[in-house]
Design an enzyme around this catalytic site. Structure first.
Site, short mmCIF file in Angstrom:
data_model
loop_
_atom_site.label_atom_id
_atom_site.label_comp_id
_atom_site.label_asym_id
_atom_site.label_seq_id
_atom_site.Cartn_x
_atom_site.Cartn_y
_atom_site.Cartn_z
CG ASP A 1 -2.00 1.09 1.16
OD1 ASP A 1 -2.36 1.65 2.22
OD2 ASP A 1 -2.45 1.39 0.05
CB CYS B 1 -18.65 -14.59 -3.37
SG CYS B 1 -17.34 -13.53 -2.76
CB CYS C 1 -22.69 -15.03 0.14
SG CYS C 1 -22.53 -13.83 1.48
CB CYS D 1 -20.04 -7.53 1.45
SG CYS D 1 -19.95 -8.33 -0.15
CB CYS E 1 -22.18 -1.40 1.70
SG CYS E 1 -21.43 0.23 1.50
CB CYS F 1 -16.19 3.93 0.30
SG CYS F 1 -15.39 2.82 1.45
CB CYS G 1 -16.21 1.62 7.12
SG CYS G 1 -17.80 0.76 7.10
CB CYS H 1 -17.91 -4.65 3.04
SG CYS H 1 -16.31 -3.84 3.00
C1 B12 Z 1 -7.61 2.92 -3.40
C2 B12 Z 1 -7.75 1.97 -2.21
C3 B12 Z 1 -8.87 2.11 -1.36
C4 B12 Z 1 -10.02 3.04 -1.70
C5 B12 Z 1 -10.90 2.41 -2.81
C6 B12 Z 1 -11.26 0.95 -2.53
C7 B12 Z 1 -11.26 0.02 -3.75
N1 B12 Z 1 -11.86 -1.14 -3.58
O1 B12 Z 1 -10.74 0.35 -4.77
C8 B12 Z 1 -10.72 3.18 -0.32
C9 B12 Z 1 -10.14 4.41 0.40
C10 B12 Z 1 -12.24 3.29 -0.38
C11 B12 Z 1 -10.24 1.94 0.40
C12 B12 Z 1 -10.91 1.36 1.47
C13 B12 Z 1 -10.48 0.22 2.12
N2 B12 Z 1 -9.29 -0.40 1.99
CO1 B12 Z 1 -8.03 0.06 0.58
N3 B12 Z 1 -6.76 0.23 -0.84
C14 B12 Z 1 -6.78 0.97 -1.92
C15 B12 Z 1 -5.52 0.67 -2.79
C16 B12 Z 1 -4.49 1.75 -2.52
C17 B12 Z 1 -5.76 0.55 -4.31
C18 B12 Z 1 -6.97 -0.38 -4.70
C19 B12 Z 1 -7.29 -0.19 -6.16
O2 B12 Z 1 -6.41 -0.37 -7.02
N4 B12 Z 1 -8.54 0.22 -6.45
C20 B12 Z 1 -8.93 0.51 -7.82
C21 B12 Z 1 -9.93 -0.53 -8.36
C22 B12 Z 1 -10.25 -0.35 -9.82
O3 B12 Z 1 -9.26 -1.72 -8.27
P1 B12 Z 1 -9.86 -2.92 -7.45
O4 B12 Z 1 -10.90 -2.59 -6.50
O5 B12 Z 1 -8.67 -3.55 -6.91
O6 B12 Z 1 -10.51 -3.75 -8.58
C23 B12 Z 1 -9.66 -4.56 -9.18
C24 B12 Z 1 -9.92 -5.98 -8.85
O7 B12 Z 1 -10.90 -6.09 -7.88
C25 B12 Z 1 -10.26 -6.55 -10.13
N5 B12 Z 1 -11.48 -7.25 -10.10
C26 B12 Z 1 -12.69 -6.84 -9.94
N6 B12 Z 1 -13.50 -7.90 -10.09
C27 B12 Z 1 -12.71 -8.94 -10.38
C28 B12 Z 1 -13.01 -10.27 -10.62
C29 B12 Z 1 -11.97 -11.13 -10.90
C30 B12 Z 1 -12.26 -12.57 -11.22
C31 B12 Z 1 -10.66 -10.68 -10.92
C32 B12 Z 1 -9.53 -11.60 -11.20
C33 B12 Z 1 -10.38 -9.37 -10.67
C34 B12 Z 1 -11.43 -8.51 -10.38
O8 B12 Z 1 -10.38 -5.59 -11.10
C35 B12 Z 1 -9.90 -4.38 -10.66
C36 B12 Z 1 -8.61 -4.13 -11.35
O9 B12 Z 1 -7.53 -4.84 -10.82
C37 B12 Z 1 -5.10 -0.75 -2.21
C38 B12 Z 1 -3.58 -1.02 -2.21
C39 B12 Z 1 -3.10 -1.42 -3.59
N7 B12 Z 1 -2.05 -0.76 -4.04
O10 B12 Z 1 -3.67 -2.26 -4.24
C40 B12 Z 1 -5.65 -0.70 -0.76
C41 B12 Z 1 -6.26 -2.00 -0.21
C42 B12 Z 1 -7.18 -2.60 -1.25
N8 B12 Z 1 -7.11 -1.55 0.90
C43 B12 Z 1 -7.19 -2.39 1.88
C44 B12 Z 1 -8.06 -2.28 3.00
C45 B12 Z 1 -7.79 -3.18 4.21
C46 B12 Z 1 -9.12 -1.36 2.97
C47 B12 Z 1 -10.29 -1.28 4.00
C48 B12 Z 1 -10.82 -2.62 4.45
C49 B12 Z 1 -9.85 -0.44 5.22
C50 B12 Z 1 -11.00 -0.19 6.24
N9 B12 Z 1 -11.29 -1.15 7.10
O11 B12 Z 1 -11.59 0.86 6.19
C51 B12 Z 1 -11.36 -0.48 3.16
C52 B12 Z 1 -12.30 -1.49 2.42
C53 B12 Z 1 -13.16 -0.91 1.34
C54 B12 Z 1 -13.40 -1.94 0.23
N10 B12 Z 1 -14.38 -2.82 0.40
O12 B12 Z 1 -12.66 -1.92 -0.75
C55 B12 Z 1 -6.28 -3.60 1.65
C56 B12 Z 1 -7.19 -4.80 1.27
C57 B12 Z 1 -6.63 -6.16 1.67
C58 B12 Z 1 -7.52 -7.26 1.07
N11 B12 Z 1 -7.87 -8.27 1.87
O13 B12 Z 1 -7.92 -7.16 -0.09
C59 B12 Z 1 -5.33 -3.08 0.49
C60 B12 Z 1 -4.88 -4.15 -0.50
C61 B12 Z 1 -4.09 -2.44 1.17
C62 B12 Z 1 -3.06 -3.51 1.66
N12 B12 Z 1 -1.87 -3.44 1.13
O14 B12 Z 1 -3.39 -4.37 2.45
N13 B12 Z 1 -9.09 1.45 -0.16
#
Ligand code: B12
Length: 300
Positions: free
Chosen positions: A124, A179, A182, A185, A189, A205, A231, A234
């Protein structure tokens, strides 16, 4: 070599380790998903995400010749030290950014001696698609809450890893989506921030508004539903959360008295010195006292 790398990272304290190739990563589909998320404005005011988009989509911009990624997880436990104070569980542990950085740098020092190669570490802390790489490394699947859910420790895990120019034998991507039907989440939310495409609209969020948004006051339309930092809704409703042990991985355990019996009134009366003394070394420190006070005063 792969076996030695995994064994040493487990010895350092990580709960799981997976390896994947960076050749042909990210796929066209992933690029499209990430770009669409930004173009749709779902990154809210996270300008840093937009600015780093092209680097995020090209690991070799972070390490020239990057050929493999080694991904690690660490669980932060299911227990609330102080259930009355709505601070997300990971934030009441030691700051994982620091813990991961220290352990991954120790790994790099060992690896440079034992297996050679060049490395770039992250948790991160850099523009990296950590969740997608974790799926590709066989560590788990993307849950409907858009988080990585692992079969043995559930969704309550944090991620990190290293890029290397070593060509390592990759693990198979995680083949399942457990999942099923289910939808807890998405339904639980409080702000409807989770879309049907397993992505989160940060503009809705609570975690975004309480951690990332740095404005002096929150827009009137925004409610934090009582959350002071982050939060967990979820995460808390996820049935796979049952897999997470009560207490955090020992490397993440913070001094419990920091949060025990702490009330929002205590925090509102706190000065910078007391805030620093109490929260030093935890993720809460990253938000700062004024943001925490703003969140406590926010609409419920
Ligand atoms: C920006 C960010 C946020 C933002 C946006 C959240 C989001 N989901 O994007 C905010 C500030 C809201 C946030 C909140 C939280 N975050 Co945050 N966040 C990040 C960060 C920096 C980037 C995530 C990202 O690239 N988002 C952009 C979107 C487009 O990407 P995406 O959601 O990952 O979607 C991708 C995949 O899901 C994929 N995808 C979607 N559907 C499918 C289906 C399949 C089959 C596949 C293969 C892929 C896929 O496609 C997208 C492109 O890769 C990461 C660290 C990192 N560098 O990755 C931490 C990270 C995701 N966060 C983390 C955490 C812990 C949280 C919180 C739980 C903290 C809290 N308790 O408040 C919350 C949870 C909210 C939630 N449900 O996501 C952890 C999650 C660990 C895990 N178990 O996944 C990370 C990985 C940090 C870490 N190094 O541990 N976060």
């Amino acid at each position: 070599m792969e076996k030695r790398i995994k064994a040493y990272l487990r010895e350092l304290g990580f709960d799981a380790v997976g390896i994947t190739s960076l050749i042909d990563f990210p796929t066209f589909e992933t690029r499209r998903r990430v770009r669409e998320w930004v173009f749709a404005g779902m990154h809210a005011h996270m300008v840093w995400f937009e600015r780093s988009l092209e680097v995020r989509l090209n690991p070799r911009r972070l390490l020239e010749g990057a050929a493999s990624a080694v991904m690690v997880t660490m669980h932060y436990g299911r227990r609330y030290i102080n259930p009355k104070l709505k601070i997300s569980r990971y934030a009441t542990r030691r700051d994982y950014h620091r813990v991961f950085r220290k352990l991954l740098r120790k790994f790099v020092r060992w690896a440079e001696k034992e297996v050679g190669g060049r490395f770039f570490t992250f948790s991160d802390s850099a523009p990296v698609l950590e969740k997608e790489l974790a799926v590709k490394s066989g560590l788990g699947w993307i849950g409907k809450n858009s988080l990585l859910v692992t079969p043995n420790l559930g969704p309550n895990v944090l991620l990190g890893g290293v890029f290397t120019d070593l060509v390592l034998k990759p693990d198979d991507p995680f083949p399942y989506d457990w999942c099923g039907r289910c939808n807890r989440c998405v339904e639980a939310c409080p702000t409807g921030a989770i879309s049907e495409y397993r992505t989160v609209d940060a503009r809705k969020c609570v975690s975004y508004w309480s951690i990332e948004y740095k404005g002096g006051s929150l827009p009137p339309s925004v409610s934090l539903h009582g959350w002071v930092f982050g939060c967990d809704v979820c995460l808390n409703v996820c049935p796979w959360g049952e897999k997470t042990p009560e207490r955090a991985n020992p490397h993440l355990r913070a001094k419990e008295d920091v949060f025990e019996n702490l009330t929002t009134d205590n925090i509102l009366r706190m000065g910078e010195k007391e805030f620093r003394r109490r929260f030093e070394g935890t993720p809460v420190m990253r938000a700062g006292l004024e943001t925490i006070k703003r969140n406590i005063r926010a609409k419920r």
